[in-house]
Design a protein around this motif. Structure first.
Motif, PDB file in Angstrom:
ATOM      1  N   MET A 250       0.817  -1.207   0.000  1.00 45.86           N
ATOM      2  CA  MET A 250       0.000   0.000   0.000  1.00 45.86           C
ATOM      3  C   MET A 250       0.853   1.261   0.000  1.00 45.86           C
ATOM      4  O   MET A 250       0.485   2.263  -0.608  1.00 45.86           O
ATOM      5  N   THR A 265      -5.497  -1.973  -2.791  1.00 42.78           N
ATOM      6  CA  THR A 265      -5.260  -1.557  -1.415  1.00 42.78           C
ATOM      7  C   THR A 265      -5.561  -0.076  -1.220  1.00 42.78           C
ATOM      8  O   THR A 265      -6.190   0.320  -0.232  1.00 42.78           O
ATOM      9  N   GLN A 269      -8.842   1.809   0.771  1.00 42.58           N
ATOM     10  CA  GLN A 269      -8.590   2.869   1.758  1.00 42.58           C
ATOM     11  C   GLN A 269      -9.342   4.142   1.400  1.00 42.58           C
ATOM     12  O   GLN A 269      -9.890   4.825   2.276  1.00 42.58           O
ATOM     13  N   GLN A 270      -9.422   4.467   0.129  1.00 42.33           N
ATOM     14  CA  GLN A 270     -10.164   5.645  -0.295  1.00 42.33           C
ATOM     15  C   GLN A 270     -11.663   5.469  -0.096  1.00 42.33           C
ATOM     16  O   GLN A 270     -12.364   6.420   0.232  1.00 42.33           O
ATOM     17  N   ARG A 273     -12.401   6.218   3.485  1.00 44.55           N
ATOM     18  CA  ARG A 273     -12.292   7.641   3.799  1.00 44.55           C
ATOM     19  C   ARG A 273     -13.473   8.424   3.240  1.00 44.55           C
ATOM     20  O   ARG A 273     -13.996   9.334   3.891  1.00 44.55           O
TER      21      ARG A 273
END
Length: 314
Positions: A250, A265, A269-270, A273
């Motif tokens: 990542m 990855t 994560q985005q 968020r």
């Protein structure tokens, strides 16, 4: 009449302690050996196997929980834990995977991850194999010093090179490109690959290579027909290590990959968020991201074990 008694004392009349009979030590060693055999036999019994199975199930608990969560809708996930499916199996559904396939961000990120991982793995395996063979069986000036330099690169952490490599990639125009990510992974994967394969190839009997040379085999034919087949377990182990490292990476992907089409990855994560409540997409996406490297590992697990154990038993 005087009765004569025979003493067991040592010769010389010293009256010292009696010597142990030779058979006593043998009986003691036999008792110890039988005790060790009994312990080893009990260690391979059913109770130990059941214990190991329970440990394995406990270790797989997060994976099982993620898989069952990926088969539940968001309302059920927010209302109760994944273990509720055992009492309410009607909660299981495949709609989450349908939504996953309709999510362009996740599907494109999976494709981007494959386009990064496969070339990075193949290039490291091919270049590492050629360099490992050269360091093991070819004579050239400064061979040992070059190999020491390669070994020294093993201790260089990735974090140290992030800023200077980012500046270099930006200067030559490959920053935030797939080629730049592949180049970074190949550069940092080659030192370990060369170190591993050189040591493995060096264990090949010299007589076998000399016999092939007497039959007229050149270096390329010798490498492809003799060294590569014998080095299959080590090459498979290297390929698995490299594939898992690149697929699960990542940090490098977050810095060097294209922000508009990131690997899986970074995409997951985005998603966390930006949309913190879409667990119905995150759970199947995370499970798919984990299943692919697991499938690769189990597909080559026999070669992986052979490569790890190579050289352990003469």
């Amino acid at each position: 009449m005087t009765t004569t008694t025979t003493s067991d004392a040592a010769p010389g009349g010293g009256g010292g302690p009696a010597k142990a009979k030779p058979g006593a030590a043998a009986r003691t060693d036999l008792a110890k050996e039988s005790l060790g055999s009994r312990i080893a036999a009990r260690a391979g019994g059913g109770a130990v196997r059941v214990f190991l199975v329970l440990v394995g199930l406990f270790w797989l608990m997060p994976t099982i929980g993620l898989f069952l969560s990926s088969l539940r809708d968001s309302a059920d996930i927010n209302a109760s834990g994944w273990w509720q499916v055992f009492t309410a199996p009607a909660q299981l559904t495949t709609e989450n995977y349908t939504r996953l396939l309709d999510n362009d961000i996740i599907t494109n990120s999976l494709l981007s991850t494959i386009l990064i991982t496969v070339p990075s793995t193949l290039l490291v395996v091919v270049i590492g194999s050629l360099a490992g063979y050269a360091f093991a069986w070819m004579d050239f000036p400064g061979r040992d010093w070059w190999f020491l330099a390669v070994v020294g690169l093993l201790v260089v952490p990735v974090q140290v090179a992030l800023v200077p490599v980012a500046e270099l990639f930006g200067a030559i125009g490959i920053f935030e490109t797939t080629f730049g990510v592949i180049l970074f992974h190949v550069a940092f994967g080659l030192p370990f690959a060369i170190f591993l394969l050189r040591n493995f190839f060096a264990e090949i009997p010299r007589e076998l290579l000399e016999a092939a040379r007497l039959d007229g085999a050149g270096e390329i034919r010798l490498f492809t027909r003799v060294v590569m087949p014998l080095g299959g377990p080590a090459i498979a182990s290297l390929g698995i290590f490299q594939f898992l490292w690149v697929w699960n990476d990542m940090l490098v992907a977050l810095i060097f990959a294209d922000s508009k089409n990131p690997p899986i990855t970074v995409a997951l994560q985005q998603q966390v968020r930006q949309f913190g409540n879409n667990i119905d997409v995150l759970a199947p996406g995370a499970f798919v991201s984990m299943v692919i490297p697991l499938a690769v590992f189990f597909a080559f697990q026999r070669q992986f074990v052979q490569g790890v154990m190579a050289g352990a038993v003469k």
